[in-house]
Motif scaffolding. Structure first.
Motif, PDB file in Angstrom:
ATOM      1  N   GLU A   1       0.891  -1.235  -0.037  1.00  0.00           N
ATOM      2  CA  GLU A   1       0.128   0.045  -0.093  1.00  0.00           C
ATOM      3  C   GLU A   1       0.740   1.375   0.022  1.00  0.00           C
ATOM      4  O   GLU A   1       0.539   2.117  -0.539  1.00  0.00           O
ATOM      5  N   ILE A   2       1.933   1.397   1.012  1.00  0.00           N
ATOM      6  CA  ILE A   2       2.753   2.471   0.963  1.00  0.00           C
ATOM      7  C   ILE A   2       3.474   2.426  -0.451  1.00  0.00           C
ATOM      8  O   ILE A   2       3.537   3.625  -0.967  1.00  0.00           O
ATOM      9  N   GLN A   3       4.048   1.563  -1.006  1.00  0.00           N
ATOM     10  CA  GLN A   3       4.648   1.544  -2.276  1.00  0.00           C
ATOM     11  C   GLN A   3       3.658   2.045  -3.452  1.00  0.00           C
ATOM     12  O   GLN A   3       4.164   3.003  -4.191  1.00  0.00           O
ATOM     13  N   GLY A   4       2.521   1.793  -3.324  1.00  0.00           N
ATOM     14  CA  GLY A   4       1.567   2.131  -4.283  1.00  0.00           C
ATOM     15  C   GLY A   4       1.223   3.733  -4.023  1.00  0.00           C
ATOM     16  O   GLY A   4       1.194   4.435  -5.350  1.00  0.00           O
ATOM     17  N   ALA A   5       1.205   4.075  -3.064  1.00  0.00           N
ATOM     18  CA  ALA A   5       0.916   5.344  -2.691  1.00  0.00           C
ATOM     19  C   ALA A   5       2.295   6.448  -2.941  1.00  0.00           C
ATOM     20  O   ALA A   5       2.102   7.444  -3.488  1.00  0.00           O
ATOM     21  N   LEU A   6       3.463   5.674  -2.892  1.00  0.00           N
ATOM     22  CA  LEU A   6       4.700   6.416  -3.429  1.00  0.00           C
ATOM     23  C   LEU A   6       4.587   6.567  -4.685  1.00  0.00           C
ATOM     24  O   LEU A   6       5.007   7.637  -5.259  1.00  0.00           O
ATOM     25  N   ASN A   7       4.384   5.449  -5.489  1.00  0.00           N
ATOM     26  CA  ASN A   7       4.237   5.498  -6.924  1.00  0.00           C
ATOM     27  C   ASN A   7       3.536   6.655  -7.668  1.00  0.00           C
ATOM     28  O   ASN A   7       3.732   7.163  -8.326  1.00  0.00           O
ATOM     29  N   ASP A   8       2.197   6.521  -6.833  1.00  0.00           N
ATOM     30  CA  ASP A   8       1.489   7.709  -7.388  1.00  0.00           C
ATOM     31  C   ASP A   8       1.787   8.922  -6.897  1.00  0.00           C
ATOM     32  O   ASP A   8       1.398   9.968  -7.933  1.00  0.00           O
ATOM     33  N   LEU A   9       2.203   9.497  -5.860  1.00  0.00           N
ATOM     34  CA  LEU A   9       2.832  10.675  -5.367  1.00  0.00           C
ATOM     35  C   LEU A   9       3.888  11.115  -6.449  1.00  0.00           C
ATOM     36  O   LEU A   9       4.148  12.009  -7.094  1.00  0.00           O
ATOM     37  N   ASP A  10       4.826  10.106  -6.690  1.00  0.00           N
ATOM     38  CA  ASP A  10       5.949  10.155  -7.746  1.00  0.00           C
ATOM     39  C   ASP A  10       5.406  10.674  -9.221  1.00  0.00           C
ATOM     40  O   ASP A  10       5.934  11.660  -9.725  1.00  0.00           O
ATOM     41  N   GLN A  11       4.228  10.101  -9.552  1.00  0.00           N
ATOM     42  CA  GLN A  11       3.849  10.143 -10.923  1.00  0.00           C
ATOM     43  C   GLN A  11       3.133  11.626 -10.894  1.00  0.00           C
ATOM     44  O   GLN A  11       3.402  12.440 -12.108  1.00  0.00           O
ATOM     45  N   THR A  12       2.322  11.744  -9.883  1.00  0.00           N
ATOM     46  CA  THR A  12       1.868  13.186  -9.686  1.00  0.00           C
ATOM     47  C   THR A  12       2.603  14.261  -9.736  1.00  0.00           C
ATOM     48  O   THR A  12       2.306  15.416 -10.355  1.00  0.00           O
ATOM     49  N   LEU A  13       3.747  14.241  -9.095  1.00  0.00           N
ATOM     50  CA  LEU A  13       4.644  15.365  -9.049  1.00  0.00           C
ATOM     51  C   LEU A  13       5.359  15.401 -10.273  1.00  0.00           C
ATOM     52  O   LEU A  13       5.932  16.330 -10.761  1.00  0.00           O
ATOM     53  N   PHE A  14       6.050  14.387 -10.877  1.00  0.00           N
ATOM     54  CA  PHE A  14       6.496  14.430 -12.400  1.00  0.00           C
ATOM     55  C   PHE A  14       5.522  15.107 -13.295  1.00  0.00           C
ATOM     56  O   PHE A  14       6.215  16.196 -13.961  1.00  0.00           O
ATOM     57  N   GLU A  15       4.178  14.938 -13.085  1.00  0.00           N
ATOM     58  CA  GLU A  15       3.334  15.705 -14.106  1.00  0.00           C
ATOM     59  C   GLU A  15       3.190  16.999 -13.666  1.00  0.00           C
ATOM     60  O   GLU A  15       2.996  17.989 -14.679  1.00  0.00           O
ATOM     61  N   ALA A  16       3.208  17.343 -12.561  1.00  0.00           N
ATOM     62  CA  ALA A  16       3.041  18.698 -12.217  1.00  0.00           C
ATOM     63  C   ALA A  16       4.358  19.627 -12.478  1.00  0.00           C
ATOM     64  O   ALA A  16       4.195  20.684 -12.881  1.00  0.00           O
ATOM     65  N   ALA A  17       5.393  18.879 -12.252  1.00  0.00           N
ATOM     66  CA  ALA A  17       6.723  19.393 -12.741  1.00  0.00           C
ATOM     67  C   ALA A  17       6.525  19.912 -14.223  1.00  0.00           C
ATOM     68  O   ALA A  17       7.212  21.133 -14.623  1.00  0.00           O
ATOM     69  N   LYS A  18       6.375  19.017 -14.905  1.00  0.00           N
ATOM     70  CA  LYS A  18       6.053  19.503 -16.195  1.00  0.00           C
ATOM     71  C   LYS A  18       5.272  20.666 -16.749  1.00  0.00           C
ATOM     72  O   LYS A  18       5.423  21.434 -17.444  1.00  0.00           O
ATOM     73  N   ALA A  19       4.205  20.547 -15.919  1.00  0.00           N
ATOM     74  CA  ALA A  19       3.142  21.504 -16.340  1.00  0.00           C
ATOM     75  C   ALA A  19       3.769  22.779 -15.820  1.00  0.00           C
ATOM     76  O   ALA A  19       3.507  23.875 -16.382  1.00  0.00           O
ATOM     77  N   ILE A  20       4.240  22.827 -14.562  1.00  0.00           N
ATOM     78  CA  ILE A  20       4.990  24.038 -13.795  1.00  0.00           C
ATOM     79  C   ILE A  20       5.871  24.662 -14.843  1.00  0.00           C
ATOM     80  O   ILE A  20       6.240  25.923 -15.088  1.00  0.00           O
ATOM     81  N   ALA A  21       6.803  23.628 -15.556  1.00  0.00           N
ATOM     82  CA  ALA A  21       7.839  24.327 -16.299  1.00  0.00           C
ATOM     83  C   ALA A  21       7.271  25.154 -17.349  1.00  0.00           C
ATOM     84  O   ALA A  21       8.164  25.879 -17.974  1.00  0.00           O
ATOM     85  N   SER A  22       6.084  24.936 -17.941  1.00  0.00           N
ATOM     86  CA  SER A  22       5.426  25.361 -18.909  1.00  0.00           C
ATOM     87  C   SER A  22       4.925  26.998 -18.603  1.00  0.00           C
ATOM     88  O   SER A  22       4.634  27.867 -19.316  1.00  0.00           O
ATOM     89  N   HIS A  23       4.681  27.040 -17.120  1.00  0.00           N
ATOM     90  CA  HIS A  23       3.842  28.217 -16.598  1.00  0.00           C
ATOM     91  C   HIS A  23       4.978  29.091 -15.993  1.00  0.00           C
ATOM     92  O   HIS A  23       4.581  30.376 -15.755  1.00  0.00           O
ATOM     93  N   GLY A  24       5.779  28.380 -15.255  1.00  0.00           N
ATOM     94  CA  GLY A  24       6.596  29.273 -14.236  1.00  0.00           C
ATOM     95  C   GLY A  24       6.400  28.884 -12.943  1.00  0.00           C
ATOM     96  O   GLY A  24       5.281  28.631 -12.513  1.00  0.00           O
ATOM     97  N   LEU A  25       7.293  29.118 -12.038  1.00  0.00           N
ATOM     98  CA  LEU A  25       7.355  28.766 -10.608  1.00  0.00           C
ATOM     99  C   LEU A  25       6.322  29.503  -9.997  1.00  0.00           C
ATOM    100  O   LEU A  25       5.754  29.126  -8.736  1.00  0.00           O
ATOM    101  N   GLY A  26       5.847  30.948 -10.026  1.00  0.00           N
ATOM    102  CA  GLY A  26       5.223  31.528  -9.272  1.00  0.00           C
ATOM    103  C   GLY A  26       3.651  31.951 -10.141  1.00  0.00           C
ATOM    104  O   GLY A  26       2.867  32.683  -9.601  1.00  0.00           O
ATOM    105  N   ALA A  27       3.259  31.337 -11.131  1.00  0.00           N
ATOM    106  CA  ALA A  27       2.261  31.867 -11.989  1.00  0.00           C
ATOM    107  C   ALA A  27       0.990  31.400 -11.332  1.00  0.00           C
ATOM    108  O   ALA A  27       0.883  30.371 -10.361  1.00  0.00           O
ATOM    109  N   ASP A  28      -0.124  31.994 -11.722  1.00  0.00           N
ATOM    110  CA  ASP A  28      -1.356  31.597 -10.993  1.00  0.00           C
ATOM    111  C   ASP A  28      -1.686  30.200 -11.540  1.00  0.00           C
ATOM    112  O   ASP A  28      -2.369  29.377 -10.511  1.00  0.00           O
ATOM    113  N   GLU A  29      -1.560  29.668 -12.685  1.00  0.00           N
ATOM    114  CA  GLU A  29      -1.686  28.366 -12.943  1.00  0.00           C
ATOM    115  C   GLU A  29      -0.913  27.385 -12.042  1.00  0.00           C
ATOM    116  O   GLU A  29      -1.067  26.230 -11.572  1.00  0.00           O
ATOM    117  N   THR A  30       0.353  27.768 -11.676  1.00  0.00           N
ATOM    118  CA  THR A  30       1.296  26.856 -10.891  1.00  0.00           C
ATOM    119  C   THR A  30       0.545  26.779  -9.219  1.00  0.00           C
ATOM    120  O   THR A  30       0.367  25.768  -8.874  1.00  0.00           O
TER     121      THR A  30
END
Length: 174
Positions: free
Chosen positions: A46-75
């Protein structure tokens, strides 16, 4: 993608569970020949599954933030979404290449924006490796003990902007 440090942290959580009295009568031998109580193997999965989910979610967030900038409203919206529905998450933030907090959500923690966290080991490591990092337990500036899961924010041109960070309270995960 789960990093080695994520797997290591999962082991630490399991050790903490054992130390806090989690026991079962029937040990189970895993594929590496280690005996673990059946309950711990379920928790580990269960913990490994949750970590996998968080890891993937942060990866996707990092990609989106890269296109908006670190302090944008979208971020900010991305950061709010990262925190939503995860009661073990204290806050989510972006950190610039110099180690300064740029955007912090939820709003209760916005007073931390501009704070220098460049001396934290996980911030140093993500800057150096340009890869994802799961910290060890540390004293968080938000107060109390925490664990950071950080992903680098890198533009499509390969420029390192900083990182997106999720602060987790280990006790709340358990």
């Amino acid at each position: 993608m789960v990093t080695r440090s994520c797997r290591w942290a999962c082991g630490i959580v399991l050790i903490a569970l054992c130390a806090s009295g989690c026991q079962t009568r029937e040990p189970f031998e895993d594929t590496e020949g280690n005996d673990y109580p059946q309950t711990l193997l379920g928790l580990k999965a269960e913990i490994q599954g949750a970590l996998n989910d968080l890891d993937q979610t942060l990866f996707e967030a990092a990609k989106a933030i890269a296109s908006h900038g670190l302090g944008a409203d979208e971020t900010r919206q991305i950061l709010r979404d990262l925190c939503a529905g995860r009661p073990y998450v204290v806050d989510c933030s972006t950190v610039d290449a110099d180690g300064l907090l740029v955007a912090v959500e939820p709003p209760d923690f916005r007073q931390l924006e501009g704070k220098d966290i460049s001396s934290q080991e996980q911030v140093k490591l993500v800057r150096k490796s340009k890869g994802p990092v799961l910290s060890t337990v540390f004293d968080a500036i938000e107060g109390g003990k925490g664990i950071d899961l950080e992903w680098p924010v890198i533009t499509s041109d390969g420029d390192f902007l900083g990182s997106v960070r999720m602060l987790i309270r280990p006790a709340d995960v358990l």
